[in-house]
Motif scaffolding. Structure first.
Motif, PDB file in Angstrom:
ATOM      1  N   MET A 186       0.795  -1.126   0.190  1.00 35.53           N
ATOM      2  CA  MET A 186      -0.052  -0.047   0.155  1.00 35.53           C
ATOM      3  C   MET A 186       0.796   1.324  -0.047  1.00 35.53           C
ATOM      4  N   ARG A 187       0.374   2.187  -0.670  1.00 36.21           N
ATOM      5  CA  ARG A 187       1.236   3.367  -0.785  1.00 36.21           C
ATOM      6  C   ARG A 187       1.220   4.306   0.747  1.00 36.21           C
ATOM      7  N   GLU A 188       2.412   4.874   0.804  1.00 33.97           N
ATOM      8  CA  GLU A 188       2.442   5.521   2.289  1.00 33.97           C
ATOM      9  C   GLU A 188       1.960   6.813   2.291  1.00 33.97           C
ATOM     10  N   ARG A 189       1.852   7.534   1.008  1.00 35.87           N
ATOM     11  CA  ARG A 189       1.555   8.781   0.903  1.00 35.87           C
ATOM     12  C   ARG A 189       0.885   9.003  -0.450  1.00 35.87           C
ATOM     13  N   ALA A 190      -0.188  10.037  -0.427  1.00 35.62           N
ATOM     14  CA  ALA A 190      -1.227  10.208  -1.457  1.00 35.62           C
ATOM     15  C   ALA A 190      -1.221  11.764  -1.307  1.00 35.62           C
TER      16      ALA A 190
ATOM     17  N   VAL B 164     -10.179   4.240  -2.276  1.00 34.64           N
ATOM     18  CA  VAL B 164     -10.254   3.140  -1.540  1.00 34.64           C
ATOM     19  C   VAL B 164     -11.602   2.688  -1.432  1.00 34.64           C
ATOM     20  N   GLU B 165     -12.022   1.338  -1.689  1.00 35.75           N
ATOM     21  CA  GLU B 165     -13.423   0.785  -1.431  1.00 35.75           C
ATOM     22  C   GLU B 165     -13.309  -0.306  -0.876  1.00 35.75           C
ATOM     23  N   LYS B 166     -14.456  -0.383   0.161  1.00 35.26           N
ATOM     24  CA  LYS B 166     -14.465  -1.578   1.196  1.00 35.26           C
ATOM     25  C   LYS B 166     -14.827  -2.680   0.709  1.00 35.26           C
ATOM     26  N   SER B 167     -15.768  -2.670  -0.648  1.00 33.64           N
ATOM     27  CA  SER B 167     -16.048  -3.906  -1.243  1.00 33.64           C
ATOM     28  C   SER B 167     -15.276  -4.112  -2.696  1.00 33.64           C
ATOM     29  N   ARG B 168     -16.124  -3.752  -3.594  1.00 33.68           N
ATOM     30  CA  ARG B 168     -15.640  -3.946  -5.085  1.00 33.68           C
ATOM     31  C   ARG B 168     -16.103  -2.592  -5.449  1.00 33.68           C
ATOM     32  N   ILE B 169     -15.499  -2.042  -6.829  1.00 33.06           N
ATOM     33  CA  ILE B 169     -15.976  -0.980  -7.457  1.00 33.06           C
ATOM     34  C   ILE B 169     -17.687  -1.314  -7.673  1.00 33.06           C
TER      35      ILE B 169
ATOM     36  N   ARG C 290     -11.167  -1.216   3.623  1.00 34.13           N
ATOM     37  CA  ARG C 290     -11.972  -0.310   4.606  1.00 34.13           C
ATOM     38  C   ARG C 290     -11.289   0.573   5.163  1.00 34.13           C
ATOM     39  N   VAL C 291     -11.828   1.779   5.086  1.00 30.41           N
ATOM     40  CA  VAL C 291     -11.123   2.997   5.746  1.00 30.41           C
ATOM     41  C   VAL C 291     -11.851   3.001   7.462  1.00 30.41           C
ATOM     42  N   LEU C 292     -10.901   2.866   8.118  1.00 33.09           N
ATOM     43  CA  LEU C 292     -11.277   2.684   9.596  1.00 33.09           C
ATOM     44  C   LEU C 292     -11.205   3.940  10.306  1.00 33.09           C
TER      45      LEU C 292
ATOM     46  N   THR D  17      -6.747   2.342   7.196  1.00 36.92           N
ATOM     47  CA  THR D  17      -7.497   1.488   6.279  1.00 36.92           C
ATOM     48  C   THR D  17      -7.145   0.023   6.968  1.00 36.92           C
ATOM     49  N   GLY D  18      -7.932  -0.872   6.715  1.00 38.44           N
ATOM     50  CA  GLY D  18      -7.556  -2.130   6.969  1.00 38.44           C
ATOM     51  C   GLY D  18      -6.149  -3.005   6.650  1.00 38.44           C
ATOM     52  N   ASP D  19      -5.713  -2.341   5.439  1.00 33.44           N
ATOM     53  CA  ASP D  19      -4.570  -2.786   4.951  1.00 33.44           C
ATOM     54  C   ASP D  19      -3.511  -1.998   5.253  1.00 33.44           C
ATOM     55  N   GLY D  20      -3.246  -0.802   6.136  1.00 33.30           N
ATOM     56  CA  GLY D  20      -2.354   0.146   6.382  1.00 33.30           C
ATOM     57  C   GLY D  20      -2.552   1.483   6.350  1.00 33.30           C
ATOM     58  N   GLU D  21      -1.792   2.489   6.511  1.00 30.59           N
ATOM     59  CA  GLU D  21      -2.073   4.091   6.631  1.00 30.59           C
ATOM     60  C   GLU D  21      -1.383   4.694   5.272  1.00 30.59           C
ATOM     61  N   ILE D  22      -2.484   5.914   5.180  1.00 27.08           N
ATOM     62  CA  ILE D  22      -1.950   6.425   3.861  1.00 27.08           C
ATOM     63  C   ILE D  22      -1.823   7.902   4.401  1.00 27.08           C
TER      64      ILE D  22
END
Ligand SMILES: Cc1cc2nc3c(=O)[nH]c(=O)nc-3n(C[C@H](O)[C@H](O)[C@H](O)COP(=O)(O)OP(=O)(O)OC[C@H]3O[C@@H](n4cnc5c(N)ncnc54)[C@H](O)[C@@H]3O)c2cc1C
Length: 396
Positions: free
Chosen positions: A1-5, A34-39, A172-174, A188-193
């Motif tokens: 996952m990207r660290e910065r955007a 970022v999309e919690k399910s699918r596009i 998912r954004v938490l 997010t559930g996969d890391g932070e941006i």
């Protein structure tokens, strides 16, 4: 996952896809969706996707006129197909609501909508397939129609990806980090941006995500049902229809099929967007079908039989995220760098792309093609809410 955007857009429905698409098109650096399910896994997938320009208020008319032009020129405007079919759009009203049409059509014409008032005789002459009992007046706009919601969102995302958009699905954004009154990142559930710009385009989840920065608006939900039926090949032509007499909408669904849904005002059907049943049921079909047959008598023969004569193709239900005045919440909030783009209230598929385009300009510090400042959530506290000639609801 990207660290910065440079910007993180939360939500892969029509709103999020549109904001992300236009941010990328404007060259706004690294943009992440970022999309919690699918596009297109949220409410947009169920949309009837009517692209009409019949609105009461200037901002919505302007957004809809521009949107109809874009859909008609989708390859140029979005870089790919949207399934737009130009069938025209017509509202039909009973005597007691005919003034709504008389009042609003000149406003629409002045703002560039190609719309005209039609008498019942004129409607009957143009579209003999329609039965018009109870109708006093109509208005018809020829450049409107309907699109394919899933294809539209896919096109917006795919073309943006070709220009560098990063998409995380199933993510998912938490939480959202705020430092000294401004956004600094998302969890997010996969890391932070890390980011300075966050767009909340989460539709029915708009308040859940808004609460992550302490911002919340009155939002209620209603489960909305639609059904598709087979229709005889010689059913005849008619535009996308908004039937204010029966509070019904219907249209052709490709060839040999019709789509039908119930319009407002009516009792909302509260539902939890995370847990509701997205099918439909006999209760709703049993209400919609007789009304549909009343307008399209050629359907009576089959739909009047038990089990709708085997003509039922599918039925489903989606969620309306309804704000206090039935207009979406769009723009920057008290937290710097945090933007809302949700609360579609059952009519923001068509204006999703033009909202996205103008919001992307605002975020990039550019003059937006359409002034969307009146859609800011501050309107609720400042008493600048919208109203419609049709009363509360999403007809205009
Ligand atoms: C039955 C029905 C018929 C309609 N008909 C029309 C019509 O004819 N014309 C018209 O213009 N409009 C119509 N609408 C309204 C229109 O479809 C909606 O206003 C629009 O699709 C809403 O899009 P959205 O992007 O705001 O929300 P959504 O499509 O719901 O997208 C929000 C996304 O955010 C994601 N998300 C939520 N929380 C998080 C999180 N924490 N982290 C990551 N992702 C998250 C969700 O999974 C979802 O995919 C209709 C709506 C329905 C339900």
């Amino acid at each position: 996952m990207r660290e910065r955007a440079d910007a993180v857009v939360i939500g892969g429905g029509i709103m999020g896809a549109s904001v992300a698409h236009f941010l990328v098109k404007l060259g706004y650096g690294e943009v992440v969706l970022v999309e919690k399910s699918r596009i297109c896994g949220g409410s947009t997938q169920y949309s009837a996707a009517h692209v009409r320009q019949h609105y009461t208020n200037e901002v919505a008319i302007r957004l809809a006129v521009r949107a109809a032009e874009m859909f008609a020129n989708d390859e140029e405007a979005f870089g790919g197909p949207t399934g737009f079919t130009r069938h025209g759009y017509m509202v039909i009203a009973p005597e007691e609501q005919a003034d709504a049409i008389r009042q609003v059509v000149p406003v629409q014409q002045a703002l560039g909508v190609r719309t005209e008032v039609l008498t019942v005789e004129e409607i009957a002459h143009r579209w003999p397939a329609l039965a018009l009992d109870g109708v006093a007046l109509g208005c018809y706009e020829e450049t409107s129609g309907y699109a394919d919601p899933v294809l539209t969102v896919q096109t917006l995302v795919d073309t943006a990806k070709q220009r560098g958009l990063t998409v995380y699905e199933g993510c998912r954004v938490l939480g959202i980090h705020v430092e000294r009154g401004r956004v600094s990142g998302v969890v997010t559930g996969d890391g932070e941006i890390a980011t300075d710009v966050v767009v909340n385009a989460t539709g029915p989840w708009g308040n859940e995500v808004g609460r992550m920065v302490g911002i919340e608006y009155p939002l209620r939900f209603s489960r909305e049902h639609e059904a598709i039926f087979e229709a005889p090949a010689d059913l005849g032509a008619f535009p996308v229809m908004s039937d204010a007499v029966q509070r019904l909408y219907f249209r052709h669904y490709g060839t040999g099929r019709v789509l039908v849904g119930e319009g407002w005002p009516k009792e909302p059907e509260p539902a939890d967007p995370d847990r509701y049943d997205d099918g439909t049921d006999e209760e709703h079909l049993g209400r919609m079908v007789p009304k549909l047959v009343r307008r399209l008598p050629a359907l009576a023969e089959r739909l009047g039989e038990p089990g709708y004569g085997g003509a039922f193709v599918t039925g489903y239900s989606g969620i309306y995220d309804i704000t206090e005045d039935w207009y979406p919440v769009v723009g920057e909030e008290e937290v710097e760098g945090y933007y809302s783009a949700f609360g579609g209230s059952g009519h923001c598929f068509k204006i999703g792309p033009t909202i996205g385009e103008s919001l992307a300009h605002v975020i990039a510090g550019l003059e937006p093609p359409i002034d969307i400042s009146s859609l800011s959530g501050r309107r609720f506290a400042e008493g600048r809410t919208f109203s419609s000639v049709w009363g509360p609801g999403n007809r205009a």
